[in-house]
Design a protein around this motif. Sequence first.
Motif, PDB file in Angstrom:
ATOM      1  N   LYS A 402     -25.246 -24.891 -29.884  1.00  0.00           N
ATOM      2  CA  LYS A 402     -24.988 -23.692 -29.338  1.00  0.00           C
ATOM      3  C   LYS A 402     -23.829 -23.689 -28.462  1.00  0.00           C
ATOM      4  O   LYS A 402     -23.385 -22.853 -27.934  1.00  0.00           O
ATOM      5  N   ARG A 403     -23.494 -24.902 -27.909  1.00  0.00           N
ATOM      6  CA  ARG A 403     -22.297 -25.045 -27.187  1.00  0.00           C
ATOM      7  C   ARG A 403     -21.104 -24.470 -28.048  1.00  0.00           C
ATOM      8  O   ARG A 403     -20.176 -24.009 -27.407  1.00  0.00           O
ATOM      9  N   ILE A 404     -21.107 -24.867 -29.489  1.00  0.00           N
ATOM     10  CA  ILE A 404     -20.080 -24.425 -30.169  1.00  0.00           C
ATOM     11  C   ILE A 404     -20.021 -22.799 -30.419  1.00  0.00           C
ATOM     12  O   ILE A 404     -18.976 -22.426 -30.479  1.00  0.00           O
ATOM     13  N   ASN A 405     -21.268 -22.120 -30.363  1.00  0.00           N
ATOM     14  CA  ASN A 405     -21.234 -20.580 -30.014  1.00  0.00           C
ATOM     15  C   ASN A 405     -20.543 -20.250 -28.883  1.00  0.00           C
ATOM     16  O   ASN A 405     -19.973 -18.902 -28.869  1.00  0.00           O
ATOM     17  N   THR A 406     -20.832 -21.101 -27.807  1.00  0.00           N
ATOM     18  CA  THR A 406     -20.298 -20.647 -26.523  1.00  0.00           C
ATOM     19  C   THR A 406     -18.705 -20.757 -26.751  1.00  0.00           C
ATOM     20  O   THR A 406     -17.949 -19.877 -26.452  1.00  0.00           O
ATOM     21  N   ALA A 408     -17.081 -20.485 -29.585  1.00  0.00           N
ATOM     22  CA  ALA A 408     -17.000 -19.315 -30.644  1.00  0.00           C
ATOM     23  C   ALA A 408     -16.456 -18.065 -30.088  1.00  0.00           C
ATOM     24  O   ALA A 408     -15.485 -17.223 -30.341  1.00  0.00           O
TER      25      ALA A 408
END
Lengths: 453, 453
Positions: A402-406, A408
């Motif tokens: 989910k950090r990668i979604n942040t 993104a």
Amino acid sequence: MKIVIIGGVAAGAKAAAKSRRLLPDAEINLYTDDTHVSYSACGIPYYIEGNFEDYRTLLVRSPEEFAKSNIFIHLQSHVSKILPQCKKVLVENLQSGEAHLVDYDKLIVATGAVPFVPDIKNVNLHNVFTVRRLEDAIAIREKIPSSKNAVIVGGGYIGIEMLEALVRQNLHVTLIERGPKIMSIFDEDMSDLIAGQLASINNGEFEIITSDSVVEFTGDNNGVNGVITSNGRRIDADMAIVCSGVKPNVKIAEDAGIKLGITGAIEVTPQMETNIQDIYACGDCVEEFNIISGKPMWLPLGANANKEGRTAAMNACGFPDTFEGVLGSAVTRCLGLTMSTTGLTEKDAIKAGFDPVCARVTKYDKVGYMPDANNITIKVIADRKTGRLLGAQGVGAGDADKRINTFATALLAKLTVKEFVNNDLTYAPPFSPTIDPLLNAAQILLSKIEQGS
Amino acid sequence: MKIVIIGGVAAGAKAAAKSRRLLPDAEINLYTDDTHVSYSACGIPYYIEGNFEDYRTLLVRSPEEFAKSNIFIHLQSHVSKILPQCKKVLVENLQSGEAHLVDYDKLIVATGAVPFVPDIKNVNLHNVFTVRRLEDAIAIREKIPSSKNAVIVGGGYIGIEMLEALVRQNLHVTLIERGPKIMSIFDEDMSDLIAGQLASINNGEFEIITSDSVVEFTGDNNGVNGVITSNGRRIDADMAIVCSGVKPNVKIAEDAGIKLGITGAIEVTPQMETNIQDIYACGDCVEEFNIISGKPMWLPLGANANKEGRTAAMNACGFPDTFEGVLGSAVTRCLGLTMSTTGLTEKDAIKAGFDPVCARVTKYDKVGYMPDANNITIKVIADRKTGRLLGAQGVGAGDADKRINTFATALLAKLTVKEFVNNDLTYAPPFSPTIDPLLNAAQILLSKIEQGS
């Protein structure tokens, strides 16, 4: 209004359902050469792994449910020709062999992708599988109880997911990757990290071989019993899965004069229109616009397929809608290791003409004194000249998804690293360190840019 | 250059360490009336819960480590007066009672917050605790083995965290909240959801009472043995923890003429300057600028304190830096239930003059067929006129934390809901459904705004 849809996994099924909601009176026919329709292809590894027993769990919507909303699903019905001049398609029934022509007012092409199968000797032996369709999944799972050793050809997303699935099913697995690195979708440093972390959790259940390739499957009428590699290794195998990538399934589109893009997939407008009037395309057979590079890319992923199916249906039904493109966000898991990416990798950023600066940190995913704290490595990339964020990759046993979604979202908003470091992320010891690894990496990136290093 | 810092938990300790890195030759003195310095106050509930045995695990940096980098830490040293005209502070040693004056060139006020203790009869009985300092944590943990029943006064963040901690330590806990809802920082519908979810996982280990308050602690010289509530209930208690909130610790600042803001905390510029030359303030004693509402708010949270300490030190040492404000992101956990928020709640959005539209969805946090799929509820809020995103709240047993960070980034970038729905979030069955609940909620929000409902 006659809507014809070719293909019925994610994009096609979504387009059918959406069209029905938009136009209650339209005649909607969906043709697929598959034996199933509307299933979660991304869920196949988790079915093979044994997370659930019944393959029907993967069905999103059954043909009966489609029938209830007056959508006609035609299984094992291969569309072998599109005739744009007379607005018809030629449908061949794969069981009976019969063929007939079907009229359309709007045609939605969602033919997906097909496995790329390298030219290996005896690749057609029994128990040498590809993994794309539900029927592949069922066949693989049926073979598991009578297997001890498996070979996986290819170390990309699907290969890695199948590695997890078969190891969890207590098979000994040998994964063979032709190139020097597995997960070469990631930057080399992150691929190395993935390989190292997988090695560190390996208790002899699997072997990963790189820079080697299968040149022959050995076996007999009973099926495969091993492989021979180009380095001359012989490896026993009761089953083998070829995961050498996929290619867009665009033959009938190309034959009909539908324009392909430079990636080899169908070129579409943000409205999912092809170059031919009244023909739309969506899902794994089309190419996407990359928001960061401004260039086309082919990214056959379920979430994109879903959104594109929706947009294609809306425009086909007369409701304007656009699909703005992709960032290239993706995630997978292998034996507790999370691997995620968004935007451009460092190597892709260079290809796209940027001058990338990178920062990489390895930190706990939560405060170190929490019993379930695990390491994650975050790599962030920005353009040296403008400071604009370009991409991020996350790898680790900890929460690296989910950090990668942040990140993104920061890419979507075209933030610079200077803007991003002001982010106010939630903090509590069970969830993250006081300074989140993502912000930590971004701060290092900012210093590098400001110091011109 | 003489730098004096008052307070040594998050902001003060950070300011000291940062100042040293910036100015190797400065004389740095840190005074605190506490018995410990540089510890993770946010980690106290997890120490009490028993996640680790040694309270020193919570120490970020010991006085000895500070001494090594030539930072002088003065424990139990209360600064009772700031004299801006002569640039001195009056320090009283809490053990010896002696006092002396200390010169400063730059003063950093990081006096934090103190518990708000309501005027309850016998509140000073033994084993009635507040929980703010490390010594509180040690005392509470020492009392646990000889306790069976605990009462918690207050159902906000700290109360809820202490509930988890004491239940995990096998105490029977009664939490008493004066207001009609626990976790009233959230919107009412989300508070109700939190209460409902906690009730559903309660196997008799705890009771939550709302709309009632403790009017008296009963007991004797051995300490508390129960409470009496305003509704006349008598509840046994071997220990009680008062978690009725905190207030900014600003008496000496106010006495010195340092201006307070409308929240009652110290008003600072983005450079963390107070109204008095050469006096900076940071951490829980200062008020923050809310990026969404454009108004001041007081949000005493560890992550903010850290960033503010850094910015205060930079400016005090002559390196320009700004702290741009907060979104109001926060998260906590109670017995497997995650509660997170960013931006404005619906009620705060109304107060701030917006016309909020909301959407709320309850979905699995990953694809439903994954064995560890759990429900989460996401509420998203946007401004009706402009479509600008205003806030989000997440509650559930599933992954409801990092999704709020994804939304926080959208708030930072001032995205509209129409822009946000184009987000390209990672998808794989172990991590999220094909359409993430966050995008799902955003799509509903967009339809509501477009349909003017």
